[in-house]
Design a protein around this motif. Structure first.
Motif, mmCIF file in Angstrom:
data_model
loop_
_atom_site.group_PDB
_atom_site.id
_atom_site.type_symbol
_atom_site.label_atom_id
_atom_site.label_comp_id
_atom_site.label_asym_id
_atom_site.label_seq_id
_atom_site.Cartn_x
_atom_site.Cartn_y
_atom_site.Cartn_z
ATOM 1 N N SER A 69 9.358 4.195 0.706
ATOM 2 C CA SER A 69 9.018 5.561 0.290
ATOM 3 C C SER A 69 10.279 6.386 0.044
ATOM 4 C CB SER A 69 8.134 6.239 1.344
ATOM 5 O OG SER A 69 8.796 6.334 2.589
ATOM 6 N N TYR A 70 11.356 6.117 0.798
ATOM 7 C CA TYR A 70 12.620 6.821 0.577
ATOM 8 C C TYR A 70 13.174 6.496 -0.811
ATOM 9 C CZ TYR A 70 17.573 8.078 0.948
ATOM 10 O OH TYR A 70 18.825 8.610 0.719
ATOM 11 N N ALA A 71 13.205 5.206 -1.145
ATOM 12 C CA ALA A 71 13.712 4.786 -2.458
ATOM 13 C C ALA A 71 12.860 5.373 -3.581
ATOM 14 C CB ALA A 71 13.731 3.257 -2.544
ATOM 15 N N THR A 72 11.540 5.360 -3.389
ATOM 16 C CA THR A 72 10.630 5.890 -4.409
ATOM 17 C C THR A 72 10.781 7.400 -4.541
ATOM 18 O OG1 THR A 72 9.074 4.142 -3.777
ATOM 19 C CG2 THR A 72 8.245 5.868 -5.224
ATOM 20 N N GLN A 73 10.970 8.087 -3.421
ATOM 21 C CA GLN A 73 11.128 9.545 -3.436
ATOM 22 C C GLN A 73 12.392 9.962 -4.170
ATOM 23 O OE1 GLN A 73 8.800 11.885 -1.134
ATOM 24 N NE2 GLN A 73 9.299 12.729 -3.129
ATOM 25 N N LEU A 74 13.451 9.154 -4.050
ATOM 26 C CA LEU A 74 14.693 9.442 -4.773
ATOM 27 C C LEU A 74 14.457 9.500 -6.271
ATOM 28 C CD1 LEU A 74 17.405 7.258 -2.954
ATOM 29 C CD2 LEU A 74 17.348 9.763 -3.089
ATOM 30 N N ILE A 133 0.827 -1.203 0.000
ATOM 31 C CA ILE A 133 0.000 0.000 0.000
ATOM 32 C C ILE A 133 0.864 1.258 0.000
ATOM 33 C CG2 ILE A 133 -0.190 0.221 2.523
ATOM 34 C CD1 ILE A 133 -2.939 0.838 -0.112
ATOM 35 N N VAL A 134 2.116 1.143 0.470
ATOM 36 C CA VAL A 134 3.023 2.300 0.482
ATOM 37 C C VAL A 134 3.243 2.829 -0.929
ATOM 38 C CG1 VAL A 134 5.111 0.871 0.361
ATOM 39 C CG2 VAL A 134 5.247 3.166 1.313
ATOM 40 N N LEU A 135 3.232 1.947 -1.915
ATOM 41 C CA LEU A 135 3.383 2.371 -3.310
ATOM 42 C C LEU A 135 2.053 2.838 -3.885
ATOM 43 C CD1 LEU A 135 5.773 -0.430 -4.649
ATOM 44 C CD2 LEU A 135 6.364 1.819 -3.733
ATOM 45 N N GLY A 136 0.966 2.201 -3.433
ATOM 46 C CA GLY A 136 -0.350 2.568 -3.945
ATOM 47 C C GLY A 136 -0.741 4.001 -3.621
ATOM 48 N N THR A 137 -0.282 4.495 -2.471
ATOM 49 C CA THR A 137 -0.658 5.851 -2.046
ATOM 50 C C THR A 137 0.495 6.848 -2.148
ATOM 51 O OG1 THR A 137 -0.111 5.280 0.252
ATOM 52 C CG2 THR A 137 -2.406 4.997 -0.433
ATOM 53 N N PHE A 138 1.626 6.444 -2.749
ATOM 54 C CA PHE A 138 2.804 7.308 -2.758
ATOM 55 C C PHE A 138 2.547 8.669 -3.395
ATOM 56 C CE2 PHE A 138 6.513 9.146 -4.808
ATOM 57 C CZ PHE A 138 7.378 9.257 -3.730
ATOM 58 N N GLY A 139 1.927 8.693 -4.571
ATOM 59 C CA GLY A 139 1.717 9.955 -5.287
ATOM 60 C C GLY A 139 0.879 10.937 -4.495
ATOM 61 N N VAL A 140 -0.165 10.431 -3.824
ATOM 62 C CA VAL A 140 -1.034 11.279 -3.009
ATOM 63 C C VAL A 140 -0.241 11.863 -1.845
ATOM 64 C CG1 VAL A 140 -3.033 11.274 -1.471
ATOM 65 C CG2 VAL A 140 -3.123 10.022 -3.630
ATOM 66 N N LEU A 141 0.563 11.020 -1.180
ATOM 67 C CA LEU A 141 1.363 11.478 -0.047
ATOM 68 C C LEU A 141 2.456 12.443 -0.488
ATOM 69 C CD1 LEU A 141 1.704 8.201 2.049
ATOM 70 C CD2 LEU A 141 0.499 10.269 2.675
ATOM 71 N N SER A 154 2.507 15.899 1.453
ATOM 72 C CA SER A 154 3.642 16.167 2.341
ATOM 73 C C SER A 154 4.618 17.192 1.779
ATOM 74 C CB SER A 154 4.395 14.863 2.633
ATOM 75 O OG SER A 154 5.035 14.382 1.464
ATOM 76 N N GLY A 155 4.478 17.548 0.505
ATOM 77 C CA GLY A 155 5.407 18.483 -0.115
ATOM 78 C C GLY A 155 6.704 17.812 -0.534
ATOM 79 N N GLY A 156 6.621 16.526 -0.918
ATOM 80 C CA GLY A 156 7.800 15.825 -1.431
ATOM 81 C C GLY A 156 8.708 15.240 -0.365
ATOM 82 N N VAL A 157 8.186 14.984 0.831
ATOM 83 C CA VAL A 157 8.984 14.342 1.894
ATOM 84 C C VAL A 157 8.180 13.188 2.497
ATOM 85 C CG1 VAL A 157 10.533 16.248 2.483
ATOM 86 C CG2 VAL A 157 8.239 16.179 3.472
ATOM 87 N N VAL A 158 7.803 12.244 1.661
ATOM 88 C CA VAL A 158 6.981 11.110 2.090
ATOM 89 C C VAL A 158 7.628 10.299 3.212
ATOM 90 C CG1 VAL A 158 5.812 9.005 1.329
ATOM 91 C CG2 VAL A 158 5.867 11.000 -0.173
ATOM 92 N N PRO A 159 8.960 10.004 3.143
ATOM 93 C CA PRO A 159 9.569 9.226 4.234
ATOM 94 C C PRO A 159 9.423 9.897 5.599
ATOM 95 C CG PRO A 159 11.074 9.370 2.364
ATOM 96 C CD PRO A 159 9.946 10.310 2.087
ATOM 97 N N THR A 160 9.524 11.219 5.641
ATOM 98 C CA THR A 160 9.362 11.943 6.903
ATOM 99 C C THR A 160 7.930 11.841 7.407
ATOM 100 O OG1 THR A 160 11.058 13.505 6.162
ATOM 101 C CG2 THR A 160 9.747 14.154 8.057
ATOM 102 N N ALA A 161 6.967 11.895 6.488
ATOM 103 C CA ALA A 161 5.560 11.738 6.869
ATOM 104 C C ALA A 161 5.334 10.355 7.479
ATOM 105 C CB ALA A 161 4.662 11.937 5.649
ATOM 106 N N ALA A 208 1.225 7.375 -9.295
ATOM 107 C CA ALA A 208 2.631 7.739 -9.511
ATOM 108 C C ALA A 208 3.565 6.535 -9.531
ATOM 109 C CB ALA A 208 3.073 8.726 -8.428
ATOM 110 N N ALA A 209 3.343 5.575 -8.629
ATOM 111 C CA ALA A 209 4.258 4.434 -8.525
ATOM 112 C C ALA A 209 4.271 3.597 -9.806
ATOM 113 C CB ALA A 209 3.882 3.563 -7.330
ATOM 114 N N TYR A 210 3.151 3.544 -10.509
ATOM 115 C CA TYR A 210 3.110 2.795 -11.775
ATOM 116 C C TYR A 210 4.004 3.456 -12.814
ATOM 117 C CZ TYR A 210 1.326 1.063 -16.241
ATOM 118 O OH TYR A 210 1.229 0.534 -17.508
#
Length: 435
Positions: free
Chosen positions: A238-243, A26-34, A38-45, A256-258
């Protein structure tokens, strides 16, 4: 039939059950929304959400030790604080059950509509609802081995996604995914309020209390371990995806993850990722709709809701057909919502329940006079107070529309409670949970 269950489960199987229930993908399913919230800091969220959930998980563990029965936040509040307050907490949790299938169907539909642009999102949502409703009416149950297979598939796809993300970024590791010039505390809080959705289900372990060896020790440990391990998975993924996300343009945030999967692994991996996500969402949707309809049936059977409607069972299939249809109808509202708003509806009920579970620990300690010694003060007052404070803070950072609807839902609950208790003059009926 004997009411005694075989106590065979140990810590390892309990932790696996909890992780499977949380659905790590689910971390990938909701990544784009987060990423947007969060303003581009999903791992911190996710880190902030983990802190909130960890304090609450400790409180859940302590309450499961005191009351090793089903019902979770509803039962804990009813027994530790007051039956009327417990009713309202259960009413708030019902909001989770109503909207969880909708969020699951929304996530699956958003990814499918990105992969197949010619098919509108609303059509995928309707297709999900029709299929899962039919299967639930027929009484289909996913076997344990199927759930474990889906768990293995999730972990495998997630692992490949993380590895490919790290190998794709030529700049190496960076602190940018955790914080950058454009980040803000309010953005992180808003992101964490939605990220907490990924942690929902860690308390499902309490349903296996009667089948666990040395349950009073094992269940609380399993709850905390599942929260920590699940949180670690969410932060790393989320850190790897944010990179990668910081280096590519994402056209559709809801999926987004797709798009990122196609960037890091090409078309083949994007197809594998999509298949894994959709299968996971479909299976989760079946379980969520079945659980919601079962709770409505329990409330109807115990006359908390109109018995003639909500306690109705199909003569042919012996399933709560009307309740299943109601959950499907609520899912149709998802056509007009986005994932973030729908997830906020769920989190309103969740944060309300989490807050009261923390307060239950304090109330029980006062009643049993266990606020003694440094350990007693720490576990029975300091930890639950921090947990409750963080839960309330995250609740206030939810989508405004979700807060308004959640507040209206609670007002409706108070009105129903007043009716059932003849003006609060007698205890409310109790919902009993049975297999």
């Amino acid at each position: 039939m004997s009411s005694d269950l075989n106590r065979t489960l140990t810590l390892g199987p309990l932790v696996l059950f909890g992780l499977a229930y949380m659905a790590p993908m689910i971390v990938l399913g909701t990544f784009g929304v987060l990423d947007q919230d969060s303003g581009g800091v999903v791992p911190t969220a996710y880190l902030l959400a983990l802190v909130a959930m960890l304090f609450t998980a400790i409180s859940y563990g302590r309450m499961s030790r005191a009351f090793p029965v089903a019902g979770s936040a509803y039962t804990y509040t009813r027994r530790a604080i007051d039956s009327r307050v417990g009713f309202l907490v259960g009413w708030a949790v019902l909001l989770d059950y109503f909207w969880l299938p909708t969020v699951i169907w929304l996530i699956g539909a958003s990814y499918l509509s990105t992969a197949v642009p010619g098919v509108p999102t609303w059509l995928w949502i309707v297709l999900f609802i029709v299929l899962t409703t039919i299967l639930n009416v027929l009484g289909l149950k996913l076997a344990t081995n199927v759930n474990l297979l889906l768990m293995a598939m999730q972990v495998l796809v997630l692992l490949f996604f993380v590895i490919l993300s790290f190998t794709h970024t030529s700049g190496g590791l960076s602190t940018m995914p955790f914080w950058h010039a454009g980040a803000s505390v309010s953005g992180v809080a808003a992101g964490a309020a939605v990220a907490a959705y990924s942690f929902l289900g860690f308390d499902a372990i309490t349903t296996l209390t009667e089948e666990t060896l040395d349950a009073k020790r094992t269940v609380p440990r399993a709850i905390v371990l599942v929260t920590i391990i699940g949180g670690a998975i969410f932060v790393i993924a989320s850190y790897a995806t944010q990179l990668v996300a910081s280096t590519v343009h994402v056209a559709h945030p809801d999926s987004a993850a797709y798009e990122i999967a196609g960037v890091i692994g090409g078309r083949l991996f994007a197809a594998v990722f999509l298949a894994g996500l959709v299968i996971t969402q479909f299976a989760s949707g079946i379980a969520a709709q079945a659980s919601a309809s079962r709770l409505l049936y329990a409330m109807g059977r115990d006359s908390v809701l109109p018995k003639r409607v909500f306690a109705f069972l199909s003569n042919r299939f012996h399933t709560p057909l009307i309740n299943i249809a109601i959950i499907g109808f609520v899912g149709l509202i998802g056509v007009f919502l986005d994932i973030s708003t729908a997830a906020s509806f769920i989190n309103f009920g969740a944060f309300t329940a989490f807050t009261f579970v923390n307060l239950c620990v304090i109330a029980l300690a006062i009643r049993r006079r266990t606020l003694t010694g440094a350990r007693g003060w720490l576990l029975n007052l300091v930890v639950p107070l921090i947990g409750a404070a963080v839960d309330v803070w995250l609740l206030t950072n939810l989508d405004r529309q979700a807060i308004i609807i959640g507040a209206c839902w609670l007002v409706l609950g108070v009105a129903l409670l007043a009716y059932l208790t003849r003006g609060f003059r007698r205890p409310p009926p109790e919902v009993t949970f049975s297999e």
